[in-house]
Scaffold this active site. Sequence first.
Site, PDB file in Angstrom:
ATOM      1  N   GLU A  56      23.840  -0.486   2.622  1.00  0.00           N
ATOM      2  CA  GLU A  56      22.812  -1.018   1.719  1.00  0.00           C
ATOM      3  C   GLU A  56      21.609  -1.548   2.512  1.00  0.00           C
ATOM      4  OE1 GLU A  56      22.922  -1.185  -1.914  1.00  0.00           O
ATOM      5  OE2 GLU A  56      20.838  -1.466  -1.376  1.00  0.00           O
ATOM      6  N   ASP A  93      17.871  -0.028   2.289  1.00  0.00           N
ATOM      7  CA  ASP A  93      16.775  -0.868   1.790  1.00  0.00           C
ATOM      8  C   ASP A  93      15.623  -0.903   2.793  1.00  0.00           C
ATOM      9  OD1 ASP A  93      18.274  -1.423  -0.433  1.00  0.00           O
ATOM     10  OD2 ASP A  93      18.900  -3.422   0.201  1.00  0.00           O
ATOM     11  N   SER A 147      19.639   1.628  -5.640  1.00  0.00           N
ATOM     12  CA  SER A 147      19.541   0.844  -4.405  1.00  0.00           C
ATOM     13  C   SER A 147      18.334   1.247  -3.575  1.00  0.00           C
ATOM     14  CB  SER A 147      20.775   1.096  -3.539  1.00  0.00           C
ATOM     15  OG  SER A 147      21.784   0.216  -3.881  1.00  0.00           O
ATOM     16  N   ILE A 183       8.531  10.108 -17.017  1.00  0.00           N
ATOM     17  CA  ILE A 183       9.612  11.043 -16.664  1.00  0.00           C
ATOM     18  C   ILE A 183      10.267  11.497 -17.969  1.00  0.00           C
ATOM     19  CG2 ILE A 183      11.791  11.312 -15.405  1.00  0.00           C
ATOM     20  CD1 ILE A 183       9.350  10.804 -13.604  1.00  0.00           C
ATOM     21  N   GLY A 204       7.160   8.808 -23.029  1.00  0.00           N
ATOM     22  CA  GLY A 204       7.032   7.370 -23.280  1.00  0.00           C
ATOM     23  C   GLY A 204       8.209   6.628 -22.681  1.00  0.00           C
ATOM     24  N   ASP A 258      11.743   5.044 -22.110  1.00  0.00           N
ATOM     25  CA  ASP A 258      13.099   5.393 -22.532  1.00  0.00           C
ATOM     26  C   ASP A 258      14.088   4.581 -21.708  1.00  0.00           C
ATOM     27  OD1 ASP A 258      13.733   6.976 -20.014  1.00  0.00           O
ATOM     28  OD2 ASP A 258      12.004   8.105 -20.772  1.00  0.00           O
TER      29      ASP A 258
END
Length: 689
Positions: free
Chosen positions: A314, A318, A606, A648, A666, A668
């Site tokens: 992680e 990041d 992540s 998207i 729009g 979602d």
Amino acid sequence: MWLPVLITACLYAATAFAIAVPRSHVVHEERLQASGRWVKRDRVKPHATLSVRIGLAQSNLHKGHDFLMDVSDPASPNYGKHWTSEKVIDMFRPADDTVKTVHQWLQDSGFPKNSITHSENKVWLAFPATAKQMESLLYTDYHEYEDPRTGSVQAACERYHVPAHIQQHIDYITPGIKLMAPSDIVTEDGARNLRKRKASNKDFQPMRPPRRHWIPHWPQWRPRPSSKENLRHCDVEITPACIAALYEIPPVFGEVHENNSLGIYEAELNYWDQLDLDLFFANFTHIPNGTHPIDKDIDGGVAKTTNISGAGIESMLDLESAYPIVYPQSITVFNVDDLVYQSNPYFSLASGNTFLDAIDGSYCTYSAYGETGDAPGFDPTYPDPAPGGYKGPLQCGVYKPTNVISFSYSGYEADVPIAYQKRQCNEFLKLGLQGVSFLMASGDSGIGNYPEPFGYDGPTGCLGPKNNIFNPGFPNNCPYVTTVGATKVYAGHTVFEPESAAYDPATSSMQTNFSSGGGFSNVYPMPSYQKNAVASYFEHHDPGLPYYSAVAADAPLPTLPNVTTLAGNTGGVYNRIGRGVPDVAANGDNIATYTGGVFGLQGGTSASTPIFAAIITRINEERLQVGKSPVGFLNPALYANSWVLNDITNGTNKACLGQGFKAVQGWDPVTGLGTPSFPRMLELFLSLP
Ligand SMILES: *[C@@H]1O[C@H](CO)[C@@H](O)[C@H](O)[C@H]1NC(C)=O
Ligand SMILES: *[C@@H]1O[C@H](CO)[C@@H](O)[C@H](O)[C@H]1NC(C)=O
Ligand SMILES: *[C@@H]1O[C@H](CO)[C@@H](O)[C@H](O)[C@H]1NC(C)=O
Ligand SMILES: *[C@@H]1O[C@H](CO)[C@@H](O)[C@H](O)[C@H]1NC(C)=O
Ligand SMILES: *[C@@H]1O[C@H](CO)[C@@H](O)[C@H](O)[C@H]1NC(C)=O
Ligand SMILES: *[C@@H]1O[C@H](CO)[C@@H](O)[C@H](O)[C@H]1NC(C)=O
Ligand SMILES: *[C@@H]1O[C@H](CO)[C@@H](O)[C@H](O)[C@H]1NC(C)=O
């Protein structure tokens, strides 16, 4: 006028067996359901000493939302005029009249003035009292309650009373109806009952970093320094150049602002290491060898390792997602909790509170929703008595929050007590008022939890008697954070074509295959800033699924939100009036990384979260350069200006039993408003005051 009534009442209560409550008093709190795990034992001995705490009603708590909108809504004349922490504390602390009235009531009831302590942040009064004194004061009786699994014993009652005119000034009293409240009972011989913690607890499930998709392999295309700008393989492997092209992010020119580091939260033994950073920098970027984050370790946390095999997936994901966007701006890693707690999955959900304590000292003793400070039994406590634990006191306000904080960890709201999550969400609101932006991963398991063996919420990862009710995330359900979903570049497509939601059953490829988190909270109602966007979604793209319309009522610790009672078993699978997530999205698939010295592809929200957070850090950079404030809480500005995001419209977030939502035109509940367009976002935020 009420003074003589009280004195008579005390005498009366002291001599009576049944409790006769005078008409001047009202029930203040009542526990309607016995908690399954706590067993009622003997009456607390009359001379046992209790440490009593009275949480005072705070001023203006209900106005918090409006205060935040006032500084974050682009239509507001006060946009960007964030508050100081002193102003925040002042605005919400109990009114002077409240403190005086409750103090007077206690003194008139025989508690000496000098025995009553007023907390530093002004939100509670504390004093010692015998069980007998408290039973007289509150017209109640105390019993010992035992948790047989841990041996922990607490004093509690089923209901208690206060004079009617006092009620409005009091949030709660402990010991009171709460079990697990921060109110240790002190036995007659003075020994404190130590709460033992347990590694597993069905009531409070661990938060996990969204599941990462770690596919170590040597790419067919060997990256070379000379191909740093190569965009031909972005459908197979997302490099920093691909991200820069997707979201049109220019390199940073000129000096960077000294107070605009990007904050990244880390926990669960996720360390970063220099060797991986250097390999990544050399292969994919122009960032100099040796560049590294600023470590702010919290309560014994450890951000960095020199052991490359110990590098955290992680942490590396990041840092490697964010560095190419923000460099030469710095990154600050907040690594939370000592290694004993970090190794214990039971506490992973709780590190958020330890973190907030460290960046806002007032939160350490903050009372809201019936909880003062961290909740023992849920949150780590310091000094940690465990061998190897951090021996210092809880760190309160030791670090300044960064302008942007990226948080790539998530759990499920069904596993977290209502009061606990609301108090924490309220802190995100308060930090938003001070100009801090929180970006949070929406999770990687679509509309539900992972099915077994990862799922804790039934065999499907969904909720309710039929295991078909959608299971929203935590803490990304809070309306005062910006929740980030994940997208991908289709196989065979370029970065100049539209992305899809991370999961699209229409395409199969070698790509990582996960469903980006999204849905509607059962704890928080839909916030005003997203009402139009969500209404438009239902009007034009109704998912055609049965729904219900309800949010969980406030309830004391440790009550969990229960979707079965909420939904009323009408057959609905999601909450039509809840806070919708995610708000936005960014690429989270096939991200090129080095971890443990090995090149590999990773995915998940992540990665999407630090990418989005890094872009906001860049926007802040430009605002700071022209003397403006950081953007703070983003959502009102983004929902009112969805043109700054790339909509998207492909993909879904299917999970339990194959149910899910679709990405459509729009907003979602799969990709929110869409992925960032750096130039358009910059244009918007530079145009705002
Ligand atoms: C950065 O923060 C410090 C401490 O708050 C402050 O003294 C300094 O003026 C800030 N720098 C700039 C350029 O705003
Ligand atoms: C790129 O990474 C490989 C390991 O994957 C390493 O051997 C090589 O030295 C790196 N390239 C540069 C220029 O450092
Ligand atoms: C980066 O710096 C380290 C020392 O900090 C050195 O050992 C290593 O060779 C350097 N790598 C490159 C690619 O220059
Ligand atoms: C390095 O980390 C690995 C993986 O966590 C561990 O197995 C190993 O013992 C560590 N080595 C040292 C020298 O600490
Ligand atoms: C992706 O996951 C879905 C559902 O788990 C599965 O049906 C599909 O075969 C997977 N696709 C690939 C390419 O692994
Ligand atoms: C939710 O409520 C139902 C009905 O009261 C109960 O049967 C169920 O055990 C509760 N679920 C949880 C997780 O507490
Ligand atoms: C994405 O959606 C568009 C419009 O619905 C459709 O034409 C296109 O084929 C989709 N892309 C893929 C790869 O499925």
